[in-house]
Design a protein around this motif. Structure first.
Motif, mmCIF file in Angstrom:
data_model
loop_
_atom_site.group_PDB
_atom_site.id
_atom_site.type_symbol
_atom_site.label_atom_id
_atom_site.label_comp_id
_atom_site.label_asym_id
_atom_site.label_seq_id
_atom_site.Cartn_x
_atom_site.Cartn_y
_atom_site.Cartn_z
ATOM 1 N N UNK A 94 15.932 -0.347 1.739
ATOM 2 C CA UNK A 94 14.868 0.672 1.247
ATOM 3 C C UNK A 94 13.368 -0.327 0.843
ATOM 4 N N UNK A 95 12.494 0.582 0.695
ATOM 5 C CA UNK A 95 10.876 0.263 0.309
ATOM 6 C C UNK A 95 10.972 -0.373 -0.015
ATOM 7 N N UNK A 96 11.315 -0.346 -1.434
ATOM 8 C CA UNK A 96 11.385 -2.311 -2.570
ATOM 9 C C UNK A 96 11.359 -3.445 -1.857
ATOM 10 N N UNK A 97 12.750 -3.169 -1.290
ATOM 11 C CA UNK A 97 12.795 -4.400 -0.578
ATOM 12 C C UNK A 97 12.375 -4.509 0.872
ATOM 13 N N UNK A 98 11.074 -3.923 1.572
ATOM 14 C CA UNK A 98 10.899 -3.859 3.242
ATOM 15 C C UNK A 98 10.032 -5.516 3.109
ATOM 16 N N UNK A 99 9.625 -5.230 2.221
ATOM 17 C CA UNK A 99 8.776 -6.518 2.043
ATOM 18 C C UNK A 99 8.709 -7.990 2.496
ATOM 19 N N UNK A 100 10.376 -8.036 1.666
ATOM 20 C CA UNK A 100 11.302 -9.120 1.664
ATOM 21 C C UNK A 100 12.008 -9.687 3.666
ATOM 22 N N UNK A 101 11.697 -8.548 3.961
ATOM 23 C CA UNK A 101 12.438 -8.110 5.445
ATOM 24 C C UNK A 101 11.597 -8.592 6.937
ATOM 25 N N UNK A 102 12.343 -9.709 7.519
ATOM 26 C CA UNK A 102 11.312 -10.705 8.563
ATOM 27 C C UNK A 102 11.128 -9.174 10.083
ATOM 28 N N UNK B 72 1.584 -1.019 -0.188
ATOM 29 C CA UNK B 72 0.022 -0.536 -0.325
ATOM 30 C C UNK B 72 0.733 1.323 -0.388
ATOM 31 N N UNK B 73 1.853 1.068 0.698
ATOM 32 C CA UNK B 73 2.918 2.688 1.116
ATOM 33 C C UNK B 73 3.487 2.692 0.078
ATOM 34 N N UNK B 74 3.920 1.514 -1.340
ATOM 35 C CA UNK B 74 4.749 1.588 -2.417
ATOM 36 C C UNK B 74 4.309 2.550 -3.487
ATOM 37 N N UNK B 75 2.642 2.853 -3.263
ATOM 38 C CA UNK B 75 1.553 3.824 -4.244
ATOM 39 C C UNK B 75 1.808 4.653 -4.220
ATOM 40 N N UNK B 76 2.340 5.449 -3.260
ATOM 41 C CA UNK B 76 2.860 7.096 -2.474
ATOM 42 C C UNK B 76 4.169 7.284 -2.105
ATOM 43 N N UNK B 77 5.235 6.339 -2.161
ATOM 44 C CA UNK B 77 6.260 6.581 -1.801
ATOM 45 C C UNK B 77 7.458 6.202 -2.329
#
Ligand code: SAH
Length: 254
Positions: A209-217, A181-186
């Motif tokens: 960085x935000x593009x890699x944040x989803x995979x970080x535990x 969701x945040x990637x839509x804005x940032x």
């Protein structure tokens, strides 16, 4: 009425973060109420009783503590971090508002503590140096659509966002959905800080960085800070980076 209830913040874990006021409130209590692992952090004092309960029994725990205080005891109920941030102080107020008139006559004090977002921010620089907000990602007590709306509003307005309760065993997908969701804005390069178990022996801080944040535990003991487009990372050789948000802001340009 002679009963007394202190709602005490223990800070994030390190005993050095426990304030002298919190320590004094704990020492003065005849009985302690709280989530078991939080009570386990505290030294035992002779003559003091303990009543441990599960994480999701906050209302029942607050009512039990109020009943004992109303019977004349000096009671402390503990929270990790600050008791007013997604924690016991609101649970106690909810019970007082709904409960018997006598509970309104009790001496109730809230003893503040260092909340997780401040402890994490301090470890990495000054990510909360300009306007920020805090959101709990738990949809146990609010609908997921409301969380999405708040994420949209916060990111769209350029706030740095502290995310409490990113994940739990029963909420496995919410954190990934929030990051999407945040990637839509940032921008993809937005710094994201993962602060795990801050102030404890297994403390760990990661900056991605935000593009890699989803995979970080992330887990239940992790506080996530998502930067704003203004948030900066200073790389330093041989030292961890400094992440900060400058004090001045220009137009929101998202
Ligand atoms: N009252 C607490 C927050 C309770 S909500 C406070 O003020 O800190 C529980 C969430 O807080 C966890 O899921 C995690 O996101 C965060 N948290 C609590 N202790 C933490 C710690 N030591 N390190 C990192 N995050 C922590």
């Amino acid at each position: 009425m002679s009963g007394h209830l202190a709602i005490v913040g223990l800070g994030p874990g390190d005993p050095r973060y426990l304030t002298p006021e919190a320590d004094a409130a704990l020492a003065a209590a005849q009985s302690l109420y709280g989530y078991g692992p939080y009570l386990d952090r505290l030294q035992s004092r002779s003559g003091q009783s303990r009543c441990a309960s599960d994480n999701r029994e906050e209302g029942a725990r607050a009512a039990a503590a109020l009943r004992e205080a109303a019977a004349g005891a000096s009671v402390a109920i503990v929270s990790g971090g600050d008791p007013g941030v997604f924690a016991m102080a609101s649970a106690v107020c909810e019970e007082i508002e709904a409960g018997p008139e006598t509970w309104r006559g009790l001496d109730v004090i809230v003893v503040p503590g260092v909340t997780a977002m401040l402890a994490v921010a301090a470890k990495i620089g000054a990510p909360l140096g300009h306007d920020f907000c805090a959101l709990s990602l738990s949809d146990n007590l609010k609908p997921w659509e409301l969380i999405e709306r708040r994420l949209d509003a916060a990111a769209g307005a350029g706030f740095v966002i502290a995310l409490y309760n990113p994940v739990s065993r029963l909420r496995p997908w919410q954190f990934g959905a929030a990051i999407d969701r945040l990637r839509r804005h940032l921008p993809a390069s937005t710094p994201v800080i993962f602060g795990r178990a801050v102030g404890r022996s297994d403390e760990h801080i990661d900056v991605v960085t935000l593009d890699r944040a989803g995979v970080t535990a992330a887990d239940m003991a992790t506080l996530v800070i998502v930067g704003s487009p203004a948030t900066r990372v200073i790389r330093r050789s041989g030292r961890s980076p400094l992440v900060y948000t400058p004090r001045a802001a220009a137009e929101v340009s998202l």
